[in-house]
Design an enzyme around this catalytic site. Sequence first.
Site, PDB file in Angstrom:
ATOM      1  N   ASP A 121       0.817  -1.206   0.000  1.00  0.00           N
ATOM      2  CA  ASP A 121       0.000   0.000   0.000  1.00  0.00           C
ATOM      3  C   ASP A 121       0.853   1.259   0.000  1.00  0.00           C
ATOM      4  O   ASP A 121       2.028   1.244   0.378  1.00  0.00           O
ATOM      5  CB  ASP A 121      -0.925   0.015   1.225  1.00  0.00           C
ATOM      6  CG  ASP A 121      -2.257  -0.670   0.958  1.00  0.00           C
ATOM      7  OD1 ASP A 121      -2.531  -1.001  -0.205  1.00  0.00           O
ATOM      8  OD2 ASP A 121      -3.019  -0.876   1.920  1.00  0.00           O
ATOM      9  N   LYS A 166      -3.051   2.985  -2.271  1.00  0.00           N
ATOM     10  CA  LYS A 166      -4.425   3.331  -1.925  1.00  0.00           C
ATOM     11  C   LYS A 166      -4.357   4.423  -0.875  1.00  0.00           C
ATOM     12  O   LYS A 166      -3.909   4.214   0.237  1.00  0.00           O
ATOM     13  CB  LYS A 166      -5.215   2.131  -1.393  1.00  0.00           C
ATOM     14  CG  LYS A 166      -5.307   0.978  -2.378  1.00  0.00           C
ATOM     15  CD  LYS A 166      -6.430   0.036  -2.026  1.00  0.00           C
ATOM     16  CE  LYS A 166      -7.776   0.600  -2.366  1.00  0.00           C
ATOM     17  NZ  LYS A 166      -7.969   0.834  -3.804  1.00  0.00           N
ATOM     18  N   MET A 187      -9.160   9.475   8.678  1.00  0.00           N
ATOM     19  CA  MET A 187      -9.502  10.059   7.373  1.00  0.00           C
ATOM     20  C   MET A 187     -10.616  11.093   7.489  1.00  0.00           C
ATOM     21  O   MET A 187     -11.511  11.159   6.658  1.00  0.00           O
ATOM     22  CB  MET A 187      -9.889   8.944   6.384  1.00  0.00           C
ATOM     23  CG  MET A 187      -8.771   7.957   6.114  1.00  0.00           C
ATOM     24  SD  MET A 187      -9.302   6.466   5.226  1.00  0.00           S
ATOM     25  CE  MET A 187     -10.045   5.507   6.571  1.00  0.00           C
TER      26      MET A 187
END
Length: 264
Positions: free
Chosen positions: A42, A64, A185
Amino acid sequence: MSNLFHSPQGTCTLVGAGPGDPELLTLKAVKAIHAATVLFVDDLVNDAILGYARPDARVVHVGKRGGCKSTPQAFIEKLMITAVREGETVVRLKGGDPFIFGRGGEEVEHLREAGIDCTVVNGITAGLAAVTGLGVPLTHRDHAQGVVFVTGHARTGIASAVDATDWRALAATVRDARLTLVIYMGVSGAGHIQRELLHGLPGETPVAVIQHASLPQQRHIATTLAQLQSGIAEAGLGSPAVIVVGDVLQGLLAAGVPVSRFGT
């Protein structure tokens, strides 16, 4: 008739690479990385962690990152299945922990549907490392009886997590149950999150925002819920970052050092 569910020649392991600092890897993670013949990595995985891979291992970057162009999840899963069936020792290297907002659950489901068993090696999740680096616990007998992890970023094609999450109900739960709230996030939606949480939590509720947790370039602010959005803007913080809300941060806020430019 051939057995459609025969055991694959290779193996697959989902490995949590932790929040970034290579020294926070578990021994089991290091062993799995070193044994891999192919690693699907990732975007947020620290390049230094790849130093544990064997020299002849194939490293495939399948970035990602929220808000950026990403490798489609279905394509990543197809690559993993193909590699296992070709006899490879596959490691899917994911930032943090594979099972905390890391899509590890989706990948395990699809691997099982393909007749492939998968081992999971946990990693330290960013929400834990972020507050630990500030000398703050997520739970405390005097301040927090538990912790809630929630994402501010939803699956593509459905309502955003910022809109879909009932932040007002969550605020009431955090207040009444005396919980610490950790938001992954959530920086891009901080304004909306702040407004909704203020319906259930007082403006003076302590908040911390930690960017690049555990890394030398870590930056953070300690502020209040009423000043969350303005604090993020003034400090110039962005992703990847976690937002932590709760009374466990009272001591940090009282220390009077609200912004750390580099490190903790």
